[in-house]
Design an enzyme around this catalytic site. Structure first.
Site, mmCIF file in Angstrom:
data_model
loop_
_atom_site.group_PDB
_atom_site.id
_atom_site.type_symbol
_atom_site.label_atom_id
_atom_site.label_comp_id
_atom_site.label_asym_id
_atom_site.label_seq_id
_atom_site.Cartn_x
_atom_site.Cartn_y
_atom_site.Cartn_z
ATOM 1 N N GLU A 11 0.829 -1.206 0.000
ATOM 2 C CA GLU A 11 0.000 0.000 0.000
ATOM 3 C C GLU A 11 0.864 1.257 0.000
ATOM 4 O O GLU A 11 1.845 1.356 0.735
ATOM 5 C CB GLU A 11 -0.912 0.012 1.226
ATOM 6 C CG GLU A 11 -1.823 1.240 1.272
ATOM 7 C CD GLU A 11 -2.856 1.154 2.383
ATOM 8 O OE1 GLU A 11 -3.696 0.236 2.332
ATOM 9 O OE2 GLU A 11 -2.798 1.983 3.306
ATOM 10 N N PHE A 209 -0.566 6.483 15.811
ATOM 11 C CA PHE A 209 -1.409 5.968 14.742
ATOM 12 C C PHE A 209 -2.313 4.856 15.258
ATOM 13 O O PHE A 209 -3.500 4.790 14.937
ATOM 14 C CB PHE A 209 -0.521 5.468 13.603
ATOM 15 C CG PHE A 209 -1.252 5.185 12.331
ATOM 16 C CD1 PHE A 209 -2.290 5.994 11.893
ATOM 17 C CD2 PHE A 209 -0.895 4.103 11.534
ATOM 18 C CE1 PHE A 209 -2.957 5.736 10.707
ATOM 19 C CE2 PHE A 209 -1.554 3.828 10.351
ATOM 20 C CZ PHE A 209 -2.593 4.654 9.938
#
Length: 279
Positions: A11, A209
């Site tokens: 990704e 995150f």
């Protein structure tokens, strides 16, 4: 499942500056040597990176690689989604990652679609079987889910709407993934559920995150990372060992592949890939 039938993918996110674009091209050239099945390209909140997502996908395609753009529906209209789908079809793109997405800061309304299953249903209604559609799965449950069962049924609705397979949020607890897959099988879900893998480069950024997206860092990993302080080399070495072992266990258990969240950096992903002998 044999390795040739598994899906190993990477990704990327669209760069924001010309300098970022050049760095990504260099990193992508190195990642391409790994021969991933496809590169996925993220789509910012409310379509904020729409044009850059398309540009990145087309560049990947021109280089001879498969690309799968993300498409999120929050903040979008039927017309805007249809326009994007038509653009992708016109360029011969046949693979999408369909997501609900996040509401951009300051935007009060979600738009036409509230959930990813509504987006998947719309894509199928408008384009038939043109696209192979991936959706998201959450082994540790979506942070906004009312209950584990509600989250599981929400996942099933996306598949019933026409999704072909799923990529999970990243995790470091093998049992969370194994239990999730078992729960899916128990209610008749039999699509490939590919584990999402996040290499560990920095403890502070990973913790921030993870707190935002609901991914758990097991206490023993968190404590070990904390103990290294600013020793980035030790953090990366420990992270490589932890993530490689997780991947080995996932593949040994029959996982249908691995999807790496590269954050546009190739070094850690490439090292793990080579340790696993995926190429």
């Amino acid at each position: 499942m044999t390795s040739d039938k598994r899906t190993f993918s990477l990704e990327l996110f669209p760069p924001q500056t010309p300098e970022g674009a050049e760095k990504l091209r260099a990193a992508r050239d190195r990642m391409a040597l790994l021969k991933p099945r496809f590169f996925s390209v993220t789509f910012g909140a409310g379509g904020s990176t729409r044009d850059r997502t398309l540009e990145t996908v087309l560049e990947i395609q021109r280089e001879g690689h498969q690309a799968a753009p993300h498409l999120s529906c929050i903040g979008s209209t039927r017309e805007s989604i249809l326009n994007i789908l038509e653009q992708y079809r016109s360029h011969g793109i046949r693979h999408l990652v369909a997501l609900r997405g996040d509401l951009p800061s300051g935007m009060a309304r979600a738009g036409t679609f509230r959930y990813a299953n509504e987006l998947v249903e719309f894509i199928r209604a408008e384009t038939g079987d043109w696209f192979n559609i991936e959706v998201a799965a959450y082994p540790e449950y979506h942070p906004q889910a009312r209950s584990p069962q509600d989250d599981l049924l929400g996942f099933k609705r996306k598949l019933d709407a026409g999704a072909n397979s799923a990529i999970t949020q990243y995790f470091y607890n093998f049992d969370a993934y194994a239990h999730f897959v078992e729960q899916c099988q128990a209610i008749g879900i039999d699509v490939p559920i590919v584990p999402g893998i996040m290499p560990i480069a920095s403890y502070s950024s990973l913790a921030r995150f993870s707190d935002n997206c609901g991914a758990e860092i097991p206490r023993w990993i968190r404590k070990k990372l904390e103990s290294y302080g600013d020793d980035s080399a030790s953090i990366r070495a420990f992270g490589l060992d932890v993530v490689t072992r997780l991947c080995e266990r996932l593949l040994a258990s029959g996982a249908p592949g691995l999807h790496f969240y590269t954050l546009n950096q190739d070094a850690l992903t490439s090292t793990i890939w080579q340790r696993l002998q995926l190429s």
